[in-house]
Design an enzyme around this catalytic site. Structure first.
Site, PDB file in Angstrom:
ATOM      1  N   ASP A  30       0.857  -1.198   0.000  1.00  0.00           N
ATOM      2  CA  ASP A  30       0.000   0.000   0.000  1.00  0.00           C
ATOM      3  C   ASP A  30       0.889   1.242   0.000  1.00  0.00           C
ATOM      4  O   ASP A  30       1.898   1.313   0.710  1.00  0.00           O
ATOM      5  CB  ASP A  30      -0.919  -0.009   1.231  1.00  0.00           C
ATOM      6  CG  ASP A  30      -2.054   0.986   1.089  1.00  0.00           C
ATOM      7  OD1 ASP A  30      -3.211   0.559   0.963  1.00  0.00           O
ATOM      8  OD2 ASP A  30      -1.783   2.211   1.097  1.00  0.00           O
ATOM      9  N   HIS A  97     -10.572  -5.111  -3.499  1.00  0.00           N
ATOM     10  CA  HIS A  97      -9.248  -5.310  -2.892  1.00  0.00           C
ATOM     11  C   HIS A  97      -9.373  -5.647  -1.424  1.00  0.00           C
ATOM     12  O   HIS A  97     -10.317  -5.244  -0.751  1.00  0.00           O
ATOM     13  CB  HIS A  97      -8.356  -4.068  -3.077  1.00  0.00           C
ATOM     14  CG  HIS A  97      -8.947  -2.806  -2.525  1.00  0.00           C
ATOM     15  ND1 HIS A  97      -9.885  -2.071  -3.203  1.00  0.00           N
ATOM     16  CD2 HIS A  97      -8.726  -2.148  -1.360  1.00  0.00           C
ATOM     17  CE1 HIS A  97     -10.208  -1.005  -2.488  1.00  0.00           C
ATOM     18  NE2 HIS A  97      -9.523  -1.034  -1.353  1.00  0.00           N
TER      19      HIS A  97
END
Ligand code: AMP
Ligand code: ZN
Length: 111
Positions: A30, A97
């Site tokens: 991320d 996701h």
């Protein structure tokens, strides 16, 4: 899908730190980590959220998560898997996701 940032990551049109890839699933770091280890896991086929997910896709993703957890050595200490579905839940990228969070005491909501 055009204009989907995660599809662009899949197609390598924009860079990412990939940690795992197979035929159907991709995982990368991320860009704005909320824990020492914060990974995103996505299906390579575009679908907006859990509301469009089929059982094969979900199975592929969770098999990948199992492998990633061992590969990244977070299986022993533990990790959290989160998916946000829709605006009210704070979903900002409309490509299904799952967040993997680890490396910290996960007492609080982090995503
Ligand atoms: P969500 O709020 O559940 O939709 O989560 C979207 C996540 O994608 C956020 O944690 C973002 O930091 C992350 N993100 C957005 N753009 C990128 C990118 N280009 N590379 C890696 N992570 C990203
Ligand atoms: Zn997409």
């Amino acid at each position: 899908m055009e204009d989907c940032i995660f599809c662009k990551i899949i197609n390598k049109e924009i860079p990412s730190n990939i940690v795992y890839e197979d035929e159907n699933v991709l995982s990368f770091k991320d860009i704005n980590p909320q824990a020492p280890i914060h990974l995103i896991v996505i299906p390579k086929r575009h679908m907006t959220s859990v509301l469009e997910a089929d059982s094969k896709t979900v199975g592929d993703i969770f098999e990948a998560i199992n492998k990633i957890a061992k590969q990244e050595k977070i299986d022993k200490d533990g990790f959290r898997v989160i998916t946000n579905c829709g605006k009210g839940a704070g979903q900002t990228v409309n490509h299904l996701h799952f967040h993997i969070l680890a490396g910290a005491k996960l007492d609080e909501k982090m995503c």
